[in-house]
Design an enzyme around this catalytic site. Structure first.
Site, PDB file in Angstrom:
ATOM      1  N   LYS A 481      11.897  47.457  26.106  1.00 54.66           N
ATOM      2  CA  LYS A 481      12.276  48.246  27.280  1.00 54.66           C
ATOM      3  C   LYS A 481      13.312  49.303  26.906  1.00 54.66           C
ATOM      4  O   LYS A 481      13.869  49.293  25.800  1.00 54.66           O
ATOM      5  CB  LYS A 481      12.823  47.338  28.373  1.00 54.66           C
ATOM      6  CG  LYS A 481      14.097  46.589  27.987  1.00 54.66           C
ATOM      7  CD  LYS A 481      14.573  45.698  29.118  1.00 54.66           C
ATOM      8  CE  LYS A 481      15.870  44.984  28.733  1.00 54.66           C
ATOM      9  NZ  LYS A 481      16.388  44.152  29.829  1.00 54.66           N
ATOM     10  N   ARG A 579      21.308  38.004  39.899  1.00 57.27           N
ATOM     11  CA  ARG A 579      20.760  39.357  39.818  1.00 57.27           C
ATOM     12  C   ARG A 579      19.469  39.400  40.635  1.00 57.27           C
ATOM     13  O   ARG A 579      19.379  40.077  41.628  1.00 57.27           O
ATOM     14  CB  ARG A 579      20.523  39.768  38.365  1.00 57.27           C
ATOM     15  CG  ARG A 579      20.150  41.207  38.181  1.00 57.27           C
ATOM     16  CD  ARG A 579      20.283  41.650  36.729  1.00 57.27           C
ATOM     17  NE  ARG A 579      19.427  40.890  35.815  1.00 57.27           N
ATOM     18  CZ  ARG A 579      19.373  41.117  34.499  1.00 57.27           C
ATOM     19  NH1 ARG A 579      20.153  42.041  33.958  1.00 57.27           N
ATOM     20  NH2 ARG A 579      18.572  40.405  33.722  1.00 57.27           N
ATOM     21  N   TYR A 707      37.848  72.152  24.068  1.00 61.28           N
ATOM     22  CA  TYR A 707      38.179  72.383  25.472  1.00 61.28           C
ATOM     23  C   TYR A 707      39.537  71.791  25.831  1.00 61.28           C
ATOM     24  O   TYR A 707      39.915  70.717  25.373  1.00 61.28           O
ATOM     25  CB  TYR A 707      37.118  71.753  26.377  1.00 61.28           C
ATOM     26  CG  TYR A 707      35.810  72.500  26.404  1.00 61.28           C
ATOM     27  CD1 TYR A 707      35.733  73.784  26.932  1.00 61.28           C
ATOM     28  CD2 TYR A 707      34.648  71.910  25.914  1.00 61.28           C
ATOM     29  CE1 TYR A 707      34.524  74.468  26.973  1.00 61.28           C
ATOM     30  CE2 TYR A 707      33.439  72.576  25.945  1.00 61.28           C
ATOM     31  CZ  TYR A 707      33.378  73.853  26.468  1.00 61.28           C
ATOM     32  OH  TYR A 707      32.188  74.533  26.501  1.00 61.28           O
ATOM     33  N   MET A 756      29.316  69.240  24.857  1.00 59.87           N
ATOM     34  CA  MET A 756      27.969  68.851  25.252  1.00 59.87           C
ATOM     35  C   MET A 756      27.034  68.786  24.044  1.00 59.87           C
ATOM     36  O   MET A 756      26.247  67.840  23.899  1.00 59.87           O
ATOM     37  CB  MET A 756      27.407  69.830  26.278  1.00 59.87           C
ATOM     38  CG  MET A 756      25.974  69.492  26.707  1.00 59.87           C
ATOM     39  SD  MET A 756      25.305  70.631  27.925  1.00 59.87           S
ATOM     40  CE  MET A 756      26.253  70.180  29.375  1.00 59.87           C
TER      41      MET A 756
END
Length: 812
Positions: A481, A579, A707, A756
C-alpha cells in the site's frame, strides 16, 4: 598472481617485445576493459578485438596511466619504453590460455556447472550451502561466457579451497576452449531444455557439446534419463530423479517437503522454500553435490530450507506512454541476451515486448549463423518488435520481416518517434560502445537528477528474514500500500508475487486496480475499501476487508447484483486499536448475516496490533491477542468455518512470533525498516534517495542563506546547492534539527531553510565539485536517523517521497 615470464609466454604462444622485462610478473588485476579503475602497474591487459571494440586502441592511454603488461595481436606504432608486450595471433585465445595457465597452478576441487537453465541459481545456492565449510571462489554474477569464464578463474587465490564456476555456450566448439580453463573435478549438468537451441542440430548434440566440460571429472551429477545414460557411458555418473527410484538420489515431493533416498543412508526429509519444478530440480542438484561431498544430513536439511531467490542485476524504470524500460545498456553477447530476455518476460506489463539491440560480441567462424541464431532466440521469446542498431546486425538481419534496422545510435534517435511506443515493455540492450544510455534517457518520463533507487534483492532478503521466523506452512501477506511505502508498488508487487506470498495488501481499490492492469495476478486484499469502489473491486477480483455491518450489507447488495457466489472477504475485528473493525458486541449480528448467505465466503479473520513494537505495552498486546483469539474462535464455531487467522504485523513477527497463527502481515520490514535496533541490524537497506550537487559557491562571513535569512555564515564557507526540497518529500524540520546529507561519504550539514525544490549544505571541508553525488538517505544514512531527529516515524518519510522523484528498481 606471480607468473614466470618465459613460461607464461610459452603457454600462451607469444613473442615477448620489450626492452626490460622482469623474470617474474606480479599481477594483481587481469583486465579486458580499458575503463577499469583497477588498471595500474600490476595489471595484465588483454587487448580483445570485437566488431565494435578494439582494445588495441587504448594501449597508449593505458601505458600513460601506468599499465605495463599487454597481450596484443598487433603492436602499437610507438612502443612505451617501460611496457612489455606479449604478441599473439589471437588475443581471446591467449586470454583463455592464460586463465588455464592460472588454473593449473592450483590443486583444489572445482565444481563446474553447465546446462540450459539453472546454472547461476545452482552456483549461488552451492556457494551458500558450502560456504561454511569451504573458502569458495565462484563466478561473479553470470560470468559464464567465453570471456566471463576466464575472468572468473583469474579470481582463484591460494586461500581458496573450493571453486564453483558456471559455463555457458551458444555454439558448437565453444566448450572445447573452456574445459581446460575450468578443469572441474565435480560436474553438474542442470536442466537441458529445447529453449535457446540456436547453434545446435538437436538436444543430443547440445548435451554432447556441454559434456565436453566434464571430460576429466571424478563424478558427473545429472538428472536421470535415457539421453544422459546413453551419452555418459564413459563417465562416473551420479544421477538424481523426482520420478525414477533407480537414480542414485531419489526425491519424492509432497507439498513443500522433499524426501530423499540415497544409497544406504536412512531416508531424510527437507523443507524446501520453493516448489516450482525448476527450483526443485536445482535443489536436487545441490543436494546431490552435498551428499557426494559427504556433508552431514543436518547441514543439508538446514541449508536447503534457508535457500533464497537468485536474481540478476538489471534496472527497471517507468517510461513514456505507460511503458516500462529495462535498462541493460552496458553489455551485449548471446548469453547475457538470454538472461535479459528472461528478465523481460518476467517484468513485462503487457503482451507487447520490444527490444532495441546493438551488435553483439562475436568471435567465431560463422557470424551470419550467429546472428540468425540471435533472431531465432528473439522470436522464440515472442518479442513483438525488434530494433537493431549497428553495422553487423543491420547486415545480417537486413531481409528479416518485423526487424527495424539502424546503422548507429544517432540514426535511431533521429528517426524514431516516441508515438510509436505505448503500453509495452522495452528492453534496451547494447554494448557500451553504442551508448544506449541515451536511448534509455530518450524514453524516460522524468529527467530529474534526483532518484530513489530500490534494491529488489534487499526486499527479497528482508522477506526471507521474516520468513525464517515462521513455522512451516505459515502464510505471508505482504503490504504494498501507499505506493509500496514510497518505493513503488508495481515492481515490488511483481517481485513479491514471484516470491509466492499468499496475499498482497493495498489500502484502496485504485491501488489494486493498477496492479491488476499491469498484470499482477496474486491475491490482493483492499484494506480500506470504499463502498462506491465495490463494483470495480469485483470486476478486478480484489478482495475487500469487511469491518462494519453497514459495509457488509453494502457489499452484499453489490455482490448479489453481480450474481457472486462465495466471493472472498476478510473480516476485521476490533481488539483495542479503536480504528475500525467489529467489536465483541457486534459479533452476533455479523453471524446472523453471514450464516444464511452464500454470496460471500470468509477467507480470513484478522485484527491489528497497536503497540507490538513497544516493550512497555507487552501486556496490552497480549490482551489484544487473547481477545482476538476468543472472538475468532466464537465466529468460527458459530459459522462452522475454518478461516485464515492473522494478527501479527512486522514488529509482531519479530517480538511475538509464537502467535503467528495461520498468516502474518509484513509491511515496513520489507523495506528495510525495523522497530528494534537488533532487528534493524539484520535487515538490508532497500531504498537510497540520491541527487547531485547543482552549484557550489563561496559565501562570506555574516552573509545569510535561504528564505528568512534564518542561517548566518560565520567565517567564509563553501555552500553546495542540491536540487531536492520539500516538494520532493524532504521534511522542512530536518533542516532545523541537525539535518545533513552525505557527499563523498562525509556529512554536509543543511544550512538555511529547506526550499520547495532545493536545499543548501555546508561543504567547506568535503572537497567536492558540481555534479558529485549526494545521498539524502540510504545505507550509510538510514531513514530512521532522520525520523528520530524530527520526532516522526520512518513510514512518514518514505511515503512522502514525491511521485516526481524517479524510481529505479534494480537487482544485483
Amino acid at each position: 598472481m606471480i607468473f614466470n615470464t618465459d613460461i607464461f609466454s610459452q603457454y600462451i604462444d607469444s613473442e615477448i617485445v620489450g626492452v626490460n622485462f622482469p623474470a617474474e610478473l606480479t599481477i594483481n588485476n587481469v583486465s579486458v576493459d580499458s575503463r577499469s579503475l583497477l588498471n595500474d602497474e600490476h595489471t595484465l591487459f588483454f587487448a580483445l578485438v570485437g566488431k565494435n571494440h578494439n582494445g588495441h586502441h587504448y594501449i597508449a592511454e593505458l601505458a600513460q596511466k601506468g599499465v605495463r603488461y599487454f597481450v596484443v595481436d598487433q603492436l602499437p606504432i610507438v612502443l612505451h619504453k617501460e611496457a612489455v608486450y606479449f604478441k599473439v595471433s589471437d588475443t581471446l585465445l591467449a586470454f583463455q590460455k592464460a586463465a588455464a595457465f592460472h588454473r593449473a597452478s592450483f590443486d583444489l576441487p572445482v565444481i563446474g556447472i553447465t546446462g540450459s537453465r539453472g546454472k547461476t541459481v545452482v552456483k549461488e545456492w552451492l556457494n551458500f550451502l558450502l560456504g561454511q565449510d569451504y573458502k569458495v571462489i565462484k563466478s561473479p554474477k553470470s560470468y559464464n561466457s567465453q570471456t566471463g569464464v576466464p575472468l572468473s578463474i583469474f579470481g582463484i587465490k591460494e586461500s581458496h579451497s573450493l571453486g564453483i564456476f558456471e559455463v555457458g555456450i551458444s555454439l558448437r566448439g565453444e566448450m572445447q576452449r573452456l574445459q581446460p580453463i575450468v578443469q572441474p573435478s565435480i560436474g553438474i549438468l542442470t536442466a537441458i531444455t529445447d529453449e535457446h537451441n540456436e547453434g545446435f542440430i538437436s538436444i543430443e548434440e547440445k548435451i554432447q557439446e556441454k559434456l565436453v566440460l566434464f571430460s576429466s571429472v571424478d563424478v558427473l551429477i545429472a538428472e536421470e534419463g535415457p539421453i544422459i545414460r546413453s551419452l555418459t557411458s564413459d563417465k562416473p555418473l551420479m544421477t538424481w530423479s523426482l520420478y525414477n527410484t533407480d537414480a542414485t538420489v531419489y526425491g519424492s515431493l509432497t507439498g513443500d517437503v522433499l524426501s530423499i533416498a540415497y544409497a544406504e543412508q536412512p531416508l531424510f526429509s527437507v523443507q524446501i522454500p520453493f516448489t516450482d519444478v525448476i527450483s526443485v530440480k536445482n535443489m536436487m542438484s545441490c543436494i546431490s553435490v552435498m551428499l557426494y561431498m559427504q556433508m552431514p544430513i543436518e547441514a543439508i536439511v538446514t541449508g536447503i530450507s534457508q535457500l533464497y531467490p537468485v536474481e540478476l542485476r538489471l534496472q527497471v524504470t517507468s517510461a513514456i506512454n505507460n511503458c516500462t524500460v529495462i535498462d541493460d545498456a552496458y553489455s551485449a553477447d548471446f548469453q547475457s541476451l538470454v538472461i535479459a530476455l528472461d528478465f523481460l518476460e518476467k517484468h513485462k506489463i503487457s503482451k507487447k515486448k520490444t527490444i532495441i539491440l546493438s551488435d553483439l560480441f562475436f568471435n567465431g567462424d560463422n557470424e551470419e549463423e550467429y546472428y540468425l541464431s540471435v533472431l531465432q532466440l528473439l522470436k522464440s521469446n515472442n518479442v513483438t518488435r525488434i530494433y537493431g542498431v549497428g553495422e553487423c546486425i543491420s547486415r545480417f538481419l537486413a531481409d528479416c520481416p518485423g526487424v527495424f534496422l539502424y546503422e548507429t545510435t544517432d540514426e535511431f534517435l533521429q528517426k524514431i518517434s516516441l508515438d510509436e511506443f505505448a503500453e509495452e515493455t522495452i528492453l534496451v540492450k547494447g554494448s557500451r560502445a553504442f551508448r544506449f544510455d541515451r536511448i534509455v534517457s530518450f524514453f524516460e518520463t522524468k529527467t530529474h537528477e534526483t532518484v530513489l533507487e530500490v534494491n529488489l534483492n534487499s526486499i527479497q532478503y528482508n522477506l526471507n528474514f521474516y520468513r525464517s521466523k515462521l513455522k512451516v506452512g505459515t502464510k505471508v501477506m505482504a503490504m504494498v500500500k501507499a505506493f509500496g511505502y514510497g518505493s513503488g508498488s508495481l515492481e515490488i508487487a511483481k517481485l513479491l508475487s514471484h516470491e509466492n506470498v499468499s496475499y498482497l495488501g493495498v489500502a484502496f481499490a485504485d491501488e489494486g486496480i493498477e496492479l491488476r492492469k499491469s498484470g499482477v495476478k496474486a491475491n490482493i486484499i483492499v484494506m480500506n475499501p470504499e463502498i462506491n469502489a465495490f463494483p470495480a473491486m469485483i470486476a478486478y477480483d480484489l478482495e475487500p476487508e469487511i469491518y462494519s455491518i453497514r459495509e457488509l450489507k453494502a457489499f452484499l447488495k453489490v455482490a448479489r447484483a453481480r450474481t457472486c457466489y462465495k466471493y472472498p472477504v476478510h473480516i476485521k475485528l476490533e481488539t483495542g486499536m479503536h480504528r475500525h473493525g467489529f467489536t465483541t458486541a457486534e459479533l452476533d449480528e455479523l453471524i446472523a448475516i453471514l450464516r444464511f448467505t452464500n454470496v460471500v465466503e470468509v477467507q480470513s479473520i484478522f485484527s491489528h496490533l497497536s503497540s507490538s513494537d513497544m516493550p512497555e505495552y507487552r501486556e496490552f498486546t497480549l490482551d489484544q491477542i487473547e481477545l482476538f483469539t476468543k472472538n475468532v474462535n466464537y465466529l468460527s464455531e458459530a459459522l462452522n468455518i475454518n478461516p485464515i487467522r492473522h494478527i501479527l504485523n512486522t514488529s509482531g513477527i519479530y517480538n511475538f512470533a509464537s502467535f503467528q497463527m495461520d498468516m502474518v502481515r509484513i509491511g515496513i520490514g520489507l523495506y528495510g525498516v525495523g522497530n528494534d535496533p537488533l532487528e534493524m541490524e539484520q535487515l538490508r537497506n532497500v531504498t537510497t534517495l540520491k541527487t547531485r550537487i547543482m552549484q557550489i559557491k563561496e559565501v562570506e562571513n555574516n552573509e545569510s542563506i535561504g528564505y528568512g535569512r534564518r542561517y548566518r555564515v560565520e567565517g567564509s564557507r563553501i555552500v553546495a546547492t542540491v536540487p531536492i526540497g520539500y516538494a520532493d518529500g524532504i521534511p522542512r524540520a530536518w533542516g532545523n534539527n541537525g539535518g545533513y546529507v552525505l557527499i563523498n561519504g562525509k556529512k554536509a550539514p543543511i544550512v538555511g531553510a529547506i526550499c520547495m525544490d532545493m536545499l543548501m549544505v555546508d561543504a567547506t571541508n568535503i572537497g567536492c565539485k558540481e555534479g558529485d553525488e549526494v545521498i539524502i538517505f540510504g545505507e550509510q544514512l538510514p531513514v530512521t536517523i532522520i525520523a528520530e531527529a524530527i520526532q516522526t516515524i520512518p513510514y512518514e518519510i518514505l511515503t512522502n517521497i514525491s511521485q516526481r522523484v524517479k524510481r529505479i528498481f534494480y537487482q544485483d
